[in-house]
Write a protein that holds these residues in place. Structure first.
Motif, PDB file in Angstrom:
ATOM      1  N   VAL A   1       0.869  -1.175   0.000  1.00 40.66           N
ATOM      2  CA  VAL A   1       0.000   0.000   0.000  1.00 40.66           C
ATOM      3  C   VAL A   1       0.908   1.227   0.000  1.00 40.66           C
ATOM      4  O   VAL A   1       1.797   1.343   0.850  1.00 40.66           O
ATOM      5  CB  VAL A   1      -0.920   0.011   1.246  1.00 40.66           C
ATOM      6  CG1 VAL A   1      -1.746   1.285   1.300  1.00 40.66           C
ATOM      7  CG2 VAL A   1      -1.820  -1.222   1.238  1.00 40.66           C
ATOM      8  N   PRO A   2       0.727   2.134  -0.954  1.00 41.68           N
ATOM      9  CA  PRO A   2       1.607   3.299  -1.018  1.00 41.68           C
ATOM     10  C   PRO A   2       1.405   4.233   0.166  1.00 41.68           C
ATOM     11  O   PRO A   2       0.333   4.250   0.782  1.00 41.68           O
ATOM     12  CB  PRO A   2       1.212   3.979  -2.324  1.00 41.68           C
ATOM     13  CG  PRO A   2      -0.144   3.484  -2.643  1.00 41.68           C
ATOM     14  CD  PRO A   2      -0.274   2.133  -2.002  1.00 41.68           C
ATOM     15  N   PRO A   3       2.436   4.999   0.466  1.00 38.89           N
ATOM     16  CA  PRO A   3       2.308   5.952   1.572  1.00 38.89           C
ATOM     17  C   PRO A   3       1.325   7.067   1.219  1.00 38.89           C
ATOM     18  O   PRO A   3       1.152   7.409   0.047  1.00 38.89           O
ATOM     19  CB  PRO A   3       3.730   6.505   1.730  1.00 38.89           C
ATOM     20  CG  PRO A   3       4.341   6.350   0.375  1.00 38.89           C
ATOM     21  CD  PRO A   3       3.727   5.097  -0.204  1.00 38.89           C
ATOM     22  N   ALA A   4       0.701   7.604   2.241  1.00 36.80           N
ATOM     23  CA  ALA A   4      -0.230   8.718   2.036  1.00 36.80           C
ATOM     24  C   ALA A   4       0.583  10.004   1.992  1.00 36.80           C
ATOM     25  O   ALA A   4       0.890  10.596   3.021  1.00 36.80           O
ATOM     26  CB  ALA A   4      -1.261   8.759   3.156  1.00 36.80           C
ATOM     27  N   VAL A   5       1.003  10.387   0.796  1.00 35.96           N
ATOM     28  CA  VAL A   5       1.788  11.613   0.625  1.00 35.96           C
ATOM     29  C   VAL A   5       1.112  12.495  -0.415  1.00 35.96           C
ATOM     30  O   VAL A   5       0.393  12.007  -1.290  1.00 35.96           O
ATOM     31  CB  VAL A   5       3.237  11.307   0.189  1.00 35.96           C
ATOM     32  CG1 VAL A   5       3.978  10.542   1.267  1.00 35.96           C
ATOM     33  CG2 VAL A   5       3.280  10.559  -1.128  1.00 35.96           C
ATOM     34  N   ASP A   6       1.336  13.775  -0.314  1.00 39.69           N
ATOM     35  CA  ASP A   6       0.804  14.729  -1.280  1.00 39.69           C
ATOM     36  C   ASP A   6       1.822  14.849  -2.410  1.00 39.69           C
ATOM     37  O   ASP A   6       2.852  15.509  -2.263  1.00 39.69           O
ATOM     38  CB  ASP A   6       0.574  16.086  -0.615  1.00 39.69           C
ATOM     39  CG  ASP A   6      -0.087  17.090  -1.544  1.00 39.69           C
ATOM     40  OD1 ASP A   6      -0.220  16.801  -2.753  1.00 39.69           O
ATOM     41  OD2 ASP A   6      -0.470  18.175  -1.057  1.00 39.69           O
ATOM     42  N   ARG A   7       1.544  14.200  -3.521  1.00 38.70           N
ATOM     43  CA  ARG A   7       2.503  14.178  -4.623  1.00 38.70           C
ATOM     44  C   ARG A   7       2.532  15.481  -5.412  1.00 38.70           C
ATOM     45  O   ARG A   7       3.245  15.587  -6.404  1.00 38.70           O
ATOM     46  CB  ARG A   7       2.205  12.999  -5.551  1.00 38.70           C
ATOM     47  CG  ARG A   7       2.517  11.681  -4.869  1.00 38.70           C
ATOM     48  CD  ARG A   7       2.481  10.535  -5.832  1.00 38.70           C
ATOM     49  NE  ARG A   7       1.123  10.139  -6.132  1.00 38.70           N
ATOM     50  CZ  ARG A   7       0.768   9.321  -7.105  1.00 38.70           C
ATOM     51  NH1 ARG A   7       1.685   8.815  -7.899  1.00 38.70           N
ATOM     52  NH2 ARG A   7      -0.490   9.002  -7.292  1.00 38.70           N
ATOM     53  N   ARG A   8       1.803  16.484  -4.946  1.00 43.54           N
ATOM     54  CA  ARG A   8       1.874  17.795  -5.581  1.00 43.54           C
ATOM     55  C   ARG A   8       3.009  18.629  -4.992  1.00 43.54           C
ATOM     56  O   ARG A   8       3.411  19.620  -5.575  1.00 43.54           O
ATOM     57  CB  ARG A   8       0.545  18.537  -5.409  1.00 43.54           C
ATOM     58  CG  ARG A   8      -0.608  17.830  -6.117  1.00 43.54           C
ATOM     59  CD  ARG A   8      -1.923  18.471  -5.790  1.00 43.54           C
ATOM     60  NE  ARG A   8      -2.176  18.292  -4.358  1.00 43.54           N
ATOM     61  CZ  ARG A   8      -3.215  18.801  -3.703  1.00 43.54           C
ATOM     62  NH1 ARG A   8      -4.085  19.540  -4.339  1.00 43.54           N
ATOM     63  NH2 ARG A   8      -3.368  18.590  -2.423  1.00 43.54           N
ATOM     64  N   THR A   9       3.517  18.213  -3.833  1.00 42.80           N
ATOM     65  CA  THR A   9       4.609  18.952  -3.188  1.00 42.80           C
ATOM     66  C   THR A   9       5.940  18.277  -3.503  1.00 42.80           C
ATOM     67  O   THR A   9       5.993  17.093  -3.858  1.00 42.80           O
ATOM     68  CB  THR A   9       4.430  18.977  -1.658  1.00 42.80           C
ATOM     69  OG1 THR A   9       4.574  17.643  -1.163  1.00 42.80           O
ATOM     70  CG2 THR A   9       3.063  19.542  -1.279  1.00 42.80           C
TER      71      THR A   9
END
Length: 134
Positions: free
Chosen positions: A72-80
């Protein structure tokens, strides 16, 4: 004729190996031309539904591989920038046969797999090896 048995082979290797598989045989019911195209044609990118089906297929028939490959991928904001960096680091840490699922899909696959195992459906398959290529 040289015969080789391959078990626990990553799908990426299986797809490149050539030869006849279930997809080619299904296409062959229509015509031999369709079968040849299925065996030599361009591989389509799997849809989200296909990826989910592959995950369930693996969880049921290859549980040890599922445990090793499902993530399960980490919950990160890939816009930053920080989120992009964290995502890139995570992707680099996954293997070539990683089964990437969001948390909801991972839980759904686990629940469906448990429900299947609670039935006697898998006993009909009998003894043998799941996902063995020859």
């Amino acid at each position: 004729m040289n015969v080789t048995r391959m078990q626990d082979q990553p799908f990426s290797e299986y797809a490149l190996a050539g030869g006849v598989n279930a997809t080619a045989l299904r296409a062959g019911r229509k015509s031999m031309r369709h079968m040849r195209e299925a065996m030599t044609g361009v591989r389509k990118e799997p849809t989200a539904a296909m990826q989910l089906g592959t995950a369930l297929h693996t969880a049921v028939l290859e549980p040890m591989r599922f445990e090793r490959c499902a993530c399960v991928p980490p919950a990160v904001d890939r816009r930053t920038k920080a989120g992009k960096d964290a995502w890139a680091t995570w992707v680099a840490s996954t293997g070539p046969d990683a089964i990437i699922l969001d948390l909801e899909d991972y839980q759904a696959v686990r629940a469906a797999c448990d429900a299947i195992k609670e039935t006697d459906a898998l006993h009909f398959a009998g003894p043998g090896h799941a996902e063995l290529s020859v």
